[in-house]
Design a protein around this motif. Sequence first.
Motif, PDB file in Angstrom:
ATOM      1  N   GLY A  88       6.723  -9.022   4.417  1.00 24.87           N
ATOM      2  CA  GLY A  88       6.609  -7.717   5.054  1.00 24.87           C
ATOM      3  C   GLY A  88       7.922  -7.007   5.276  1.00 24.87           C
ATOM      4  N   ALA A  89       9.033  -7.669   4.972  1.00 22.13           N
ATOM      5  CA  ALA A  89      10.349  -7.070   5.183  1.00 22.13           C
ATOM      6  C   ALA A  89      10.659  -6.035   4.112  1.00 22.13           C
ATOM      7  CB  ALA A  89      11.422  -8.157   5.173  1.00 22.13           C
ATOM      8  N   ARG A  90      11.606  -5.168   4.416  1.00 26.40           N
ATOM      9  CA  ARG A  90      12.097  -4.182   3.444  1.00 26.40           C
ATOM     10  C   ARG A  90      13.467  -4.649   2.975  1.00 26.40           C
ATOM     11  NH1 ARG A  90      12.281   1.608   4.974  1.00 26.40           N
ATOM     12  NH2 ARG A  90      11.711   1.920   2.800  1.00 26.40           N
ATOM     13  N   VAL A  91      13.577  -4.927   1.681  1.00 28.03           N
ATOM     14  CA  VAL A  91      14.779  -5.530   1.115  1.00 28.03           C
ATOM     15  C   VAL A  91      15.331  -4.651  -0.005  1.00 28.03           C
ATOM     16  CG1 VAL A  91      15.720  -7.551  -0.084  1.00 28.03           C
ATOM     17  CG2 VAL A  91      13.951  -7.850   1.671  1.00 28.03           C
ATOM     18  N   VAL A  92      16.651  -4.470  -0.020  1.00 27.68           N
ATOM     19  CA  VAL A  92      17.335  -3.789  -1.113  1.00 27.68           C
ATOM     20  C   VAL A  92      17.976  -4.827  -2.017  1.00 27.68           C
ATOM     21  CG1 VAL A  92      19.163  -2.180  -1.777  1.00 27.68           C
ATOM     22  CG2 VAL A  92      17.806  -1.734   0.283  1.00 27.68           C
TER      23      VAL A  92
END
Length: 281
Positions: free
Chosen positions: A21-25
């Motif tokens: 569910g995390a937002r990762v670049v």
Amino acid sequence: MTKHVPVLLNAVMGALGNISGARVVDATFGAGGYSRAFLQAGANVIAFDRDPHVVSDAKALQAEFSDRFEFMPRPFSHLSDLTDTFDAIVFDLGISSMQIDDAGRGFSFRGDGPLDMRMSSTGASAADLIAKSSVDELAQILRDYGDVKRAGAMARMIKNAAPKTTFELRDLIRNPHDMAPIFQALRIAVNDEMGELTRALNAVPGLLKSGGKCICVTFHSIEDRIVKNTFRNWTTVPGDPRMPVTANAPFVGIKPQTPTIDEIERNPRARSAHMRGVIKI
């Protein structure tokens, strides 16, 4: 052509922890190995890469993971274009196996091709750089980015010969000990790799959420020094870098890691890698 094998992937995933569910670049998409691992772990991923040759891999990943994956075909210095905040930003720096092994791109002295070295396939090539640089400028590039001995003499020889192919440059250098450093120095200069890295890192603090992590995997001492010094500045009290980390520092460090013997045996190109990371307080 060798498919790129993500280096220190297990260490990176361990440092990131649970990213469901995390937002990762993924700042360095490459062949998509890191992005795929993040997506399989349940993250939502935005990936950057300036190399047009990786677009097909990005499209395949987009088709597989739909709206959880977005690809940005631009250099990672454009991280500053982002307006949201993220749980993690990951850099896998250096050059990929696909770039090295494609003789037509001119990155390596092991195959004959045009003296190109452009990651984005736009702008000035390595041959152009040699043509437009003075001997002193070329010597500075060899000295700064390759730690080349007798950089002045080597620069004068290269400038006078004006090689147009990788084998022309290889045959000109002759000394095996100088070959890799000279090719590396030209590649770094052509792609402004250190400038790109500095600009990207400058954007990171404003893009991370509280508790967000920045992880960098480096492969040579120049980029590793930039990452190490940047992270050290972030994890010390501003104005006095000698002071220990305190609650007033904006970040805390993550324990650095290097590849295991098993990983190096499986992938010899991993041998010089270092993983460094920080967590935003």
